[in-house]
Motif scaffolding. Structure first.
Motif, mmCIF file in Angstrom:
data_model
loop_
_atom_site.group_PDB
_atom_site.id
_atom_site.type_symbol
_atom_site.label_atom_id
_atom_site.label_comp_id
_atom_site.label_asym_id
_atom_site.label_seq_id
_atom_site.Cartn_x
_atom_site.Cartn_y
_atom_site.Cartn_z
ATOM 1 N N LYS A 253 0.842 -1.206 0.000
ATOM 2 C CA LYS A 253 0.000 0.000 0.000
ATOM 3 C C LYS A 253 0.877 1.255 0.000
ATOM 4 N N LYS B 141 -4.552 0.408 7.174
ATOM 5 C CA LYS B 141 -4.227 -0.617 6.172
ATOM 6 C C LYS B 141 -2.878 -1.233 6.464
ATOM 7 N N VAL C 162 -7.556 -4.419 5.871
ATOM 8 C CA VAL C 162 -8.067 -3.049 5.957
ATOM 9 C C VAL C 162 -9.137 -2.934 7.036
ATOM 10 N N GLU D 11 -5.121 6.232 6.514
ATOM 11 C CA GLU D 11 -5.677 6.949 5.378
ATOM 12 C C GLU D 11 -6.947 7.680 5.764
ATOM 13 N N ASP D 12 -7.197 8.821 5.122
ATOM 14 C CA ASP D 12 -8.486 9.504 5.302
ATOM 15 C C ASP D 12 -9.591 8.611 4.761
ATOM 16 N N MET D 13 -10.748 8.674 5.405
ATOM 17 C CA MET D 13 -11.871 7.893 4.895
ATOM 18 C C MET D 13 -12.519 8.629 3.726
ATOM 19 N N LEU D 14 -12.702 7.903 2.634
ATOM 20 C CA LEU D 14 -13.379 8.459 1.467
ATOM 21 C C LEU D 14 -14.844 8.060 1.522
ATOM 22 N N GLU E 239 -18.320 2.724 -4.544
ATOM 23 C CA GLU E 239 -17.132 2.057 -5.068
ATOM 24 C C GLU E 239 -17.420 1.421 -6.414
ATOM 25 N N LYS F 239 -18.568 -6.873 -0.981
ATOM 26 C CA LYS F 239 -17.481 -7.453 -0.173
ATOM 27 C C LYS F 239 -17.952 -8.075 1.140
ATOM 28 N N ILE G 162 -8.761 3.904 -4.498
ATOM 29 C CA ILE G 162 -8.717 3.212 -3.204
ATOM 30 C C ILE G 162 -7.573 2.218 -3.198
ATOM 31 N N GLU G 163 -7.481 1.454 -4.278
ATOM 32 C CA GLU G 163 -6.437 0.425 -4.338
ATOM 33 C C GLU G 163 -6.213 0.017 -5.771
HETATM 34 P P1 AMP Z 1 -8.648 -2.669 -0.001
HETATM 35 O O1 AMP Z 1 -8.108 -3.914 0.659
HETATM 36 O O2 AMP Z 1 -7.676 -1.575 -0.173
HETATM 37 O O3 AMP Z 1 -9.462 -3.055 -1.199
HETATM 38 O O4 AMP Z 1 -9.794 -2.105 0.959
HETATM 39 C C1 AMP Z 1 -10.885 -2.914 1.289
HETATM 40 C C2 AMP Z 1 -12.106 -2.054 1.388
HETATM 41 O O5 AMP Z 1 -11.937 -1.081 2.416
HETATM 42 C C3 AMP Z 1 -12.403 -1.241 0.137
HETATM 43 O O6 AMP Z 1 -13.079 -1.974 -0.819
HETATM 44 C C4 AMP Z 1 -13.234 -0.128 0.720
HETATM 45 O O7 AMP Z 1 -14.558 -0.556 0.923
HETATM 46 C C5 AMP Z 1 -12.609 0.107 2.059
HETATM 47 N N1 AMP Z 1 -11.650 1.216 1.993
HETATM 48 C C6 AMP Z 1 -10.336 1.150 1.728
HETATM 49 N N2 AMP Z 1 -9.763 2.369 1.746
HETATM 50 C C7 AMP Z 1 -10.748 3.239 2.056
HETATM 51 C C8 AMP Z 1 -10.811 4.655 2.230
HETATM 52 N N3 AMP Z 1 -9.719 5.428 2.153
HETATM 53 N N4 AMP Z 1 -12.008 5.199 2.529
HETATM 54 C C9 AMP Z 1 -13.120 4.433 2.655
HETATM 55 N N5 AMP Z 1 -13.128 3.108 2.507
HETATM 56 C C10 AMP Z 1 -11.960 2.503 2.201
#
Ligand code: AMP
Ligand code: GLY
Length: 418
Positions: free
Chosen positions: A101, A141, A151, A178-181, A185, A207, A275-276
């Motif tokens: 990340k 994360k 996460v 990380e800031d929450m967005l 999605e 998910k 996000i990723e």
């Molecule tokens: P990731 O493993 O990075 O895919 O994160 C898993 C899930 O966490 C994502 O599909 C989002 O639902 C949530 N998520 C990750 N980063 C953020 C973020 N900065 N703000 C809000 N939700 C997030």
């Protein structure tokens, strides 16, 4: 040509099905595969690079397609390319887009790509101090591959602290705060060949394990494609502001990205934010992409591997929507029973739905569940409701008392269609 596909999930059954349709494919090998790919399965461990190389030379394999992230992060593509074997999937250095990340955040900084604000730490006290300053909500994360479990979206300081304690439980760790967005999605897929990115479909995943997006996070309980929120404007903003700058930076560093880039976006009031990244097709997103792909996939995989995507036309997609419902063993993503029998798959397929296998094997002509996510029941239709109807008709025809699924896959789009 002979093609070797590595992996064992629903994603790989869907890829195998698409590759098998190609006029370019003579023999397809899948390693290790699952019950759905049984006719093609070979016993081969992707972690044993030498064994994969010698399998390829013994069997005249001209293209290797690497499905999951672990062998990519582990450098299997590097080994195969060093031996002159055409390979779909990135080298280890570029696979860090999924493997770390902190790596991706640094690339976003350099690219000036829209993503959540963040700070990275390799020390618990520093991370806790930052948390106290930044406050909640905040996203914690763990760095590194975590199979969707790394996460925590923390609504309050206490749960963020707990997530940090967990990551640093055995002394050291790496974390991104990380800031929450806030927003919806969506996932966009781009085939890449080091310099060029070619849009390759959109999808939305579900998910959480339970209906109404409740319960624990999973690898994905269902998906559909296309996602109506992925408008032309979103595609071009994502390509111009996120994907192309990322490819340019990695190429400039001498570690070009080829393969499929899975772009996980949050559609915020401020536009799409990353996000990723994942460096492979999504599972179950791949199943709905393959269900809609009308072009032969093999020329695209080859063009990605050979650096000739710029010469390819955009792929052709069915106008239909595809929707897949994941049937999982009761208890997933926690512990669950294995070696239970699934029946009435032929009756289920008579509905017109396609069933991609994930955690199954065939034993004495019986289909046996051996994994958490077990079947991906995939319907098509001219609307999400239509595709959903076909998928659940097939689900209801299957006899598997030890399994469960969500009953609301596609709910967002169905609400919009209504
Ligand atoms: P990731 O493993 O990075 O895919 O994160 C898993 C899930 O966490 C994502 O599909 C989002 O639902 C949530 N998520 C990750 N980063 C953020 C973020 N900065 N703000 C809000 N939700 C997030
Ligand atoms: N379905 C989410 C993923 O493949 O990462």
């Amino acid at each position: 040509m002979n093609i070797l596909l590595l992996g064992s999930g629903g994603r790989e059954h869907a890829l195998a099905w698409a590759i098998k349709k190609s006029t370019l494919c003579d023999t397809l090998f899948v390693a290790p595969g699952n019950g759905g790919t049984a006719a093609h399965n070979v016993a081969l461990d992707a972690a044993d690079h030498g064994a994969v190389v010698s399998f390829c030379s013994k069997n005249d394999v001209e293209l290797v397609v690497i499905g999951p992230e672990a062998p990519l992060v582990d450098g299997l593509a590097d080994t195969l390319r060093d031996k002159g074997i055409t390979t779909f999937g990135p080298n280890a250095a570029a696979a860090q887009l999924e493997g770390s990340k902190a790596f991706t955040k640094a690339v976003c900084d350099e690219a000036n790509a829209p993503t959540a604000g963040y700070a990275a730490f390799s020390n618990l006290d520093a991370a806790l101090a930052h948390l106290n300053k930044a406050g909640a909500p905040i996203v914690v994360k763990a760095d590194g591959l975590a199979a969707g479990k790394g996460v925590t979206v923390a609504e309050d300081i206490a749960s963020a602290q707990a997530a940090l304690q967990d990551i640093f439980a055995d002394g050291d760790g790496e974390v991104v705060l990380e800031d929450m967005l806030v927003g919806e999605e969506v996932s966009l897929f781009f085939l890449c060949d080091g310099t060029t990115a070619l849009p390759f479909g959109s999808a939305q995943d579900h998910k959480r394990a339970g209906d109404g997006d409740t319960g624990p996070n999973t690898g994905g309980m269902g998906a559909y494609s296309p996602a109506s929120v992925a408008t032309d404007a979103i595609w071009s903003e994502t390509l111009e502001q996120i994907v192309q700058p990322t490819l340019d930076i990695l190429a400039k560093r001498g570690t070009p990205f080829s393969g499929v880039l899975y772009v996980g976006l949050m559609l915020t009031g401020d536009g799409p934010k990353l996000i990723e990244y994942n460096v492979r097709f999504g599972d179950p997103e791949c199943q709905v992409l393959m269900a809609r792909l009308e072009s032969d996939i093999v020329p695209y995989l080859l063009a990605s591997a050979r650096g000739t995507l710029g010469k390819m036309d955009a792929p052709q997609w069915s106008r239909d929507v595809a929707l897949t419902v994941v049937m999982a063993a009761k208890g997933y993503p926690g512990s669950y029973e294995k070696n239970t029998e699934i029946q009435k798959l032929t009756e289920a397929e008579a509905t017109g739905a396609m069933i991609f296998h994930a955690g199954t094997l065939i034993r004495a002509n019986r289909t046996i569940a051996i994994g958490g996510r077990v079947l991906c029941v995939t319907g098509k239709g001219d609307s999400v409701s239509g595709a959903q109807g076909q998928a659940y008709a097939a689900v209801d025809a299957i006899s598997w008392p030890e399994g469960f699924c969500r009953r609301d896959i596609g709910w967002r789009e169905i609400a919009r269609e209504a």
